[in-house]
Design a protein around this motif. Structure first.
Motif, short mmCIF file in Angstrom:
data_model
loop_
_atom_site.label_atom_id
_atom_site.label_comp_id
_atom_site.label_asym_id
_atom_site.label_seq_id
_atom_site.Cartn_x
_atom_site.Cartn_y
_atom_site.Cartn_z
N LEU A 4 11.07 -35.71 -88.25
CA LEU A 4 11.99 -36.77 -87.85
C LEU A 4 12.39 -36.55 -86.40
O LEU A 4 12.92 -35.50 -86.05
N TYR A 6 14.56 -38.02 -82.95
CA TYR A 6 15.75 -38.79 -82.61
C TYR A 6 15.42 -40.28 -82.55
O TYR A 6 16.12 -41.11 -83.13
N LYS C 207 9.10 -25.01 -89.02
CA LYS C 207 8.93 -25.98 -87.93
C LYS C 207 7.60 -25.81 -87.24
O LYS C 207 7.37 -24.86 -86.49
N GLN C 218 15.44 -18.53 -82.11
CA GLN C 218 16.27 -19.18 -83.13
C GLN C 218 16.53 -18.25 -84.32
O GLN C 218 17.63 -18.24 -84.87
N LEU D 109 19.51 -32.76 -93.01
CA LEU D 109 18.46 -33.76 -93.20
C LEU D 109 17.91 -34.28 -91.88
O LEU D 109 16.84 -34.88 -91.84
N LEU D 110 18.65 -34.08 -90.81
CA LEU D 110 18.24 -34.66 -89.52
C LEU D 110 17.29 -33.75 -88.74
O LEU D 110 16.66 -34.17 -87.78
N THR D 111 17.20 -32.50 -89.14
CA THR D 111 16.34 -31.54 -88.45
C THR D 111 14.92 -32.09 -88.37
O THR D 111 14.43 -32.60 -89.38
N PRO D 112 14.24 -31.98 -87.24
CA PRO D 112 14.65 -31.37 -85.99
C PRO D 112 15.08 -32.40 -84.96
O PRO D 112 15.07 -32.10 -83.78
N SER D 113 15.43 -33.60 -85.39
CA SER D 113 15.83 -34.59 -84.37
C SER D 113 17.11 -34.13 -83.69
O SER D 113 17.92 -33.42 -84.27
N SER D 114 17.31 -34.60 -82.47
CA SER D 114 18.42 -34.10 -81.67
C SER D 114 18.70 -35.05 -80.52
O SER D 114 17.80 -35.71 -79.99
N GLN D 117 16.71 -35.47 -77.40
CA GLN D 117 15.48 -36.28 -77.36
C GLN D 117 15.75 -37.71 -76.89
O GLN D 117 14.87 -38.55 -76.99
N ASN D 139 16.08 -24.24 -74.72
CA ASN D 139 15.12 -23.62 -75.64
C ASN D 139 13.87 -23.17 -74.92
O ASN D 139 12.75 -23.31 -75.40
N LYS D 304 27.02 -22.38 -84.68
CA LYS D 304 25.70 -22.44 -85.29
C LYS D 304 24.75 -23.28 -84.45
O LYS D 304 25.14 -23.96 -83.52
N ILE D 305 23.48 -23.28 -84.82
CA ILE D 305 22.49 -24.02 -84.05
C ILE D 305 22.62 -25.51 -84.30
O ILE D 305 23.00 -25.94 -85.39
N GLY D 308 18.84 -30.05 -83.41
CA GLY D 308 17.50 -29.90 -82.84
C GLY D 308 17.12 -28.45 -82.69
O GLY D 308 16.16 -28.11 -81.99
N GLY D 309 17.84 -27.56 -83.29
CA GLY D 309 17.51 -26.15 -83.19
C GLY D 309 18.08 -25.50 -81.95
O GLY D 309 17.68 -24.43 -81.55
N SER D 311 21.21 -24.01 -79.42
CA SER D 311 22.58 -23.56 -79.38
C SER D 311 23.23 -24.48 -78.37
O SER D 311 23.46 -24.16 -77.22
#
Lengths: 359, 359, 359, 359
Positions: A4, A6, C207, C218, D109-114, D117, D139, D304-305, D308-309, D311
């Motif tokens: 998924l 963004y 991932k 990570q 549920l959104l991982t890895p969107s961020s 992006q 990253n 926490k991260i 999108g993974g 920090s």
């Protein structure tokens, strides 16, 4: 398939393809039309969010039994609506950066579409509790006339379903402590009110420099106030106010709301008090938004007809007061008396309004 | 002697001694009275600042010759007033954290003092250009009745001196280019307006689903618009509007303001355009503040009489529209036509509206 | 003698005599100096109000027994402080209408006075709970160096008295339910946290497109998170964090705060949850105000020394993070786990957290 | 076919179908996910609008010849961006009504969107003039790593095209009056600066209560200021600052910008002055937005991260200062001297900076 992103999550491709300029289609793109579209689309996104919150609040408060956990959640959603209203107001500032002359570059191309056709906004009004009989007619037509068939169905459904006003009223009406038999609260309240009004009359009569005519006017107003207070203690008088559409809440709901205002510090009433105040603020913000909207339309198109063929700003300006929903809660302050005159709650009542833990 | 410290510079000792609680004097200090005092004092400080800015603007714009340097400075001060108005509005949010019941703890002690006695606010209204004949009467008395003698003198002086409205009007009225002989702007404008209105009429007549009654209403409104436009081209008609108090600007000032709206992109008109828009915004903000004030009073005291013996919220609500000063600039949009229909300025006129450097 | 008038009540004569322009004394009045004075005086008025509210909150929360009625009142005052902070922020917008060149017209006349000498602001910081050891030194001197003797006493007293942080911490530390014997909440919580972190590790390892280096980073971060969680369950580890000044709350207070975050829907915890969130918002607003202040100083004086001889903007910018008081409550989110993983409260615990009435 | 309706015009059917909840797909709908989606979509709509305005401004200011009409239009669009930024900031208040625990209901549920992006946000940064070399790595990857191929192309194009910084710099650099031969402005300015700094040194030396160490520090700082001023008069020194990345503007552009600050009252410089101040405000608002964003992330997910993974909050917090674009205009205040010391412009220069009409 795949992870998924963004963009996929937010459907940005579709979302950012929804801005189609009529001025571009007509071969003379107007720079400011995008602003017009984006602002209105942002409004519609937020309307959707507000409906989502209000639906949840109506579901919570419309249940047969509403505990304090529920009140807390309903309040939380209403406070979110208030924050959103803040942005709705600020978005007018953005739209006002479009000058009247810039709007004229594409205004005629939009005929006959009009903001009066926002089905979500109509649902929002219905969800809050705006009554059909209360609505100002616009272009001599009912408000749904501007909507298409599916929209009309959705809006009509929202009109028939219980509104926020309805469920809050029902919740208030069945608050148990108001009818508590062993504590004749209202009689003592009545006595104290009478004492307070007598003091107010003395104040007016003592005012040295007050012109006689003004004094008479004030004393007459005081007697009107006394009459108004009478409606608290005499259901028949209250019902006359309701019949005259000066009040909307049922008598028991009205008493419960007043009780909440007066004893809002009791732990069990803190949440309900905040909830009533949130409704007041939502009503206030909606009025402000209507008024700012009217001013903007005046500034933008002067006295000419709106994009939907309306003499819009007049209509808008009249809705500011006519379309209010929670006026009764504003009027509650009319019936307050100073804390020092407030009947003290008996210990056993007070204890029941508190937490089990503290007992 | 001694180095200037922050506290001495700001006279903090004196400033922070100005909060005297009546409730404390009466032996039962009310927690929220300090908020009531501090908020009103903050208002008065900002009123003083606004008067300072408006005095400067009136001095600048009231000079016999106003160059662009001056317009820039006047505009800068007006924009500052607009920012201050933003805070004046937000301060209502602060005051609304006082609940009606908390206000009751000390409200009676304040009688008969009232916000209607703010001499600085009256001066502010006069400085902007609110006319005595425009003012709503309050408690059947003139607005100065609530002031003491020195205040009345200050306010009266502000009423007799030229107001911001007066000096802006005079400045507009003498704008040279409007009467430029070799360029018959207004005749061409007239022709284009006629063409545009004829097209609007066609639009209304072509609307398929429009109910007949609505169509008639819209056509009548269009003819009223045509009549309104007629006032641009016929000074006698314009003067009739003025006599009916629907317009306030003199005819030449009105034409200049309209010209500025239409050709605001010309370098020499950018400053004047911004200045007119700043006046519109100041008027709008003041109306909003009055409206929010009325809502707050309603919420705070319901329908009882205010601290000054007034049925305040009614008065306040009616001033929202009645006390507006720069309505004429809002109405200018009525007379706009799309850029595409706008008469092109001849090259020599355009050049004169630009900078020497670019020539 | 004499009825109370608005002007007398608000001491307007004295209040409006407190604006003395140094530039006028020096014989060359600078138009913008009044703005500088009025803005700072409005700040000081609001600081006084904030101190009034914080004093009340400290008194309420510092009592040996704090019931829910009290929490409601304390919360109400904190929410007022938040509204006031909104205006404090907006006032920067007003001051920024003064351009750097306009400030230069009187800046040198103010030496060596400086905003760093605001005793009320220092008291405010102390009242909130800013620690002496936390304060950045400024011009190589303690923060009181800039104050005069009486101010220093007042500020010193505020430093020695219990702060808002202190009383909230003590109140949290003695919350009874946290130590409830028949419900081993923390063991179950520990198990669920472990499960959640294991899932997070899986997520990272799955991932596909993640570069190896990033994955390692990570995973290392995740292990750090696990270590952080360990501090919830091991008082010794928590104390090590405290010793390193990464946490400030005592261990029992920390556990209570976390519990409030997790079970904020329980009636008895709704008020406490709102109170913690209000502290978070106050801290956030103060940081924002410091940051905006730093930006304004940068814009106003570039990299030159401030009016008090400071290289002010650097100092200000560093205080944004260094002078935060309620960081621990921000950090609580670190220890949250999804509601679905949250241990269910046993019926008897839940009942005790509710109202007597609902029982 | 049919008349244009509000719903069709705004493509509401498509727009309101873009909110697809991952939590609903996963079979456990989270109430707050709609808020998360709607807020981000509103951001993206406004980003599109900002890009539209910035594209127009870059096109206007990037022309070979920019007249005052153009500057007025560019300024108008920038002021619109500023208003939009106000709403972008307020939208954070809305999102913050989502509590950390509510976010946890769907965060995984959104991982890895961020948000990292957002291709439009990257284009926005590039359009303003953020340089690749300036960007913090995130990253351990370049900022485009998070984008898909078409997004990367769009963002890359925006990076290669001239940015707002570039075109404003070029426009400044070719301002003619700065190099006017018959008026040796900079020499006289140099002399006056020297005089002013000498006075500042006297001020510091005269301060009685200043500890010796502080005095030394201040004198050293003054000498650094003198060194900084030297960069105005010596291109070689200025270029050294640029090489050290402490300045970004070319030398001629820097001089023009300083001239605009100093003589902003001249009619021809009023527009350019407003334009520079608008850029300063846009930069300031973007910084504030980043900072508020960082605070929100901290509050929402603690340490926490991110989704999108990342920090994330650390990265965000560091971009607040690292990603600023128009810092040079903030720093201009460093080089100002009081109006009284400012060299008077000769009459013929002044006349050339004015309007033809006034001549």
């Amino acid at each position: 398939m795949g992870a998924l992103s963004y963009g996929k999550y937010l459907r940005l491709k579709e979302l950012l393809a929804c801005q189609a300029l009529e001025s571009a289609k007509a071969g003379r793109p107007a720079h400011d039309e995008l602003l017009f579209i984006v602002t209105h689309q942002a409004y519609e996104l937020w309307f959707k969010q507000c409906l989502h919150e209000l639906d949840a609040v109506v579901a919570i408060m419309g249940a047969a039994f509403v505990n304090e956990r529920d009140v807390g959640r309903a309040l939380h959603y209403l406070e979110r609506v208030i924050r959103i209203q803040g942005v709705l107001l600020d978005q007018i500032d953005i739209l006002e950066t479009m000058t009247p002359l810039d709007f004229l570059d594409f205004r005629n191309l939009l005929t006959p579409s009009s903001g009066f056709q926002s089905a979500q906004f109509r649902r929002l009004e219905n969800r809050l509790g705006l009554e059909r009989t209360q609505r100002l007619r616009y272009n001599e037509a009912d408000y749904e006339a501007a909507l298409d068939a599916p929209e009309r169905r959705a809006v009509g459904a929202a009109e028939r379903e219980p509104s926020l006003f309805d469920v809050v009223e029902a919740w208030l009406a069945r608050m148990p402590f108001v009818r508590s038999p062993e504590f004749d609260f209202w009689r003592e309240y009545h006595a104290n009110v009478t004492r307070m009004l007598d003091e107010d009359r003395d104040t007016i009569e003592r005012k040295a420099q007050l012109p006689e005519a003004a004094r008479r006017a004030q004393l007459e107003e005081l007697e009107r106030t006394r009459e108004t207070f009478a409606t608290v203690f005499d259901p028949a008088k209250y019902e006359r106010l309701r019949a005259a559409r000066q009040r909307r809440l049922s008598y028991p709901a009205f008493l419960a709301a007043l009780m909440i205002m007066l004893y809002r510090d009791e732990p069990i009433l803190q949440g309900p008090f905040r909830l009533l105040m949130a409704l007041v603020e939502i009503d206030e913000n909606l009025s402000l938004w209507r008024y700012r909207h009217a001013l903007m339309v005046h500034r933008m198109i002067g006295m000419k007809i709106g994009t939907g063929g309306s003499s819009g700003q007049d209509y808008l300006r009249r809705t500011v007061e006519a379309h209010r929903v929670f006026l009764d809660f504003f009027n509650l302050s009319t019936y307050l008396i100073p804390r020092s005159l407030l009947p003290a709650l008996p210990a056993e009542v007070r204890e029941q309004l508190g937490f089990r833990w503290n007992a």
